[in-house]
Motif scaffolding. Structure first.
Motif, PDB file in Angstrom:
ATOM      1  N   GLN A  34       0.926  -1.191   0.054  1.00  0.00           N
ATOM      2  CA  GLN A  34       0.039   0.035   0.013  1.00  0.00           C
ATOM      3  C   GLN A  34       0.890   1.204   0.108  1.00  0.00           C
ATOM      4  N   ILE A  36       1.249   5.109   0.824  1.00  0.00           N
ATOM      5  CA  ILE A  36       0.574   6.146   1.683  1.00  0.00           C
ATOM      6  C   ILE A  36       1.141   7.401   1.575  1.00  0.00           C
ATOM      7  N   LYS A  37       0.235   8.402   1.131  1.00  0.00           N
ATOM      8  CA  LYS A  37       0.628   9.887   1.203  1.00  0.00           C
ATOM      9  C   LYS A  37       0.977  10.281   2.375  1.00  0.00           C
ATOM     10  N   GLU A  55     -11.462  11.229   9.985  1.00  0.00           N
ATOM     11  CA  GLU A  55     -10.058  11.291   9.499  1.00  0.00           C
ATOM     12  C   GLU A  55      -9.057  12.378  10.320  1.00  0.00           C
ATOM     13  N   LYS A 108      -8.046   3.101  10.408  1.00  0.00           N
ATOM     14  CA  LYS A 108      -7.836   2.767   8.769  1.00  0.00           C
ATOM     15  C   LYS A 108      -7.063   3.715   8.349  1.00  0.00           C
ATOM     16  N   ILE A 109      -6.049   3.310   7.506  1.00  0.00           N
ATOM     17  CA  ILE A 109      -5.215   4.158   6.760  1.00  0.00           C
ATOM     18  C   ILE A 109      -5.204   3.729   5.386  1.00  0.00           C
ATOM     19  N   LYS A 110      -5.966   4.683   4.369  1.00  0.00           N
ATOM     20  CA  LYS A 110      -6.190   4.205   3.079  1.00  0.00           C
ATOM     21  C   LYS A 110      -7.050   2.671   2.735  1.00  0.00           C
ATOM     22  N   ASP A 111      -6.220   1.560   2.505  1.00  0.00           N
ATOM     23  CA  ASP A 111      -7.111   0.231   1.967  1.00  0.00           C
ATOM     24  C   ASP A 111      -6.493  -0.632   3.472  1.00  0.00           C
TER      25      ASP A 111
END
Length: 144
Positions: A34, A36-37, A55, A108-111
């Motif tokens: 994954q 992540i920005k 978020e 949750k962090i993105k997916d």
């Protein structure tokens, strides 16, 4: 002799369930990585972390083993689950501070998703990192 083996096996099984924690998992089973920005601010990695659908911005610090939320305003409100008031020591001058421990939260962090997470909420922002870093920082997430 059989009682001793049964006691050893029972204590081993209990220790597995008592110490087990969930970890981040992919929403899609065939996914293995994954991207992540993140923002690099003053040599600190700031990532978006969603807690129970809200978020927030967290500093990623692998030296910390607990997730700590210390800057939460009314507009940033997040629904925390299973809360208990506690006193924490070891923050600055050593006096105990009022806090809340919240369990069974979803991160949750993105997916990537992790259930059954614990977060410590410090009720007074002693750190004031947001003004020092020039952007809103809600807390610190570490590595367990």
């Amino acid at each position: 002799m059989i009682k001793i083996y049964a006691l050893i096996i029972a204590s081993f099984l209990f220790s597995l369930t008592a110490n087990s924690q969930t970890a981040f998992r992919f929403n899609e089973k065939n996914k293995h990585s994954q991207q992540i920005k993140f923002r690099l601010i003053n040599n600190l990695i700031v990532i978006p972390l969603e807690i129970n659908g809200k978020e927030l911005s967290f500093i990623l610090d692998t030296g910390v083993n607990k997730t700590i939320l210390f800057n939460l305003s009314e507009k940033d409100s997040v629904s925390l689950l299973n809360t208990t008031k506690v006193k924490l020591r070891g923050l600055g001058n050593g006096d105990a501070v009022d806090a809340i421990i919240s369990t069974n939260n979803t991160f949750k962090i993105k997916d990537l998703v992790s259930n059954n997470e614990t977060v410590y909420v410090i009720l007074k922002d002693f750190f004031d990192l947001s003004s020092k870093m020039g952007t809103t920082i809600h807390g610190i997430i570490g590595y367990r």
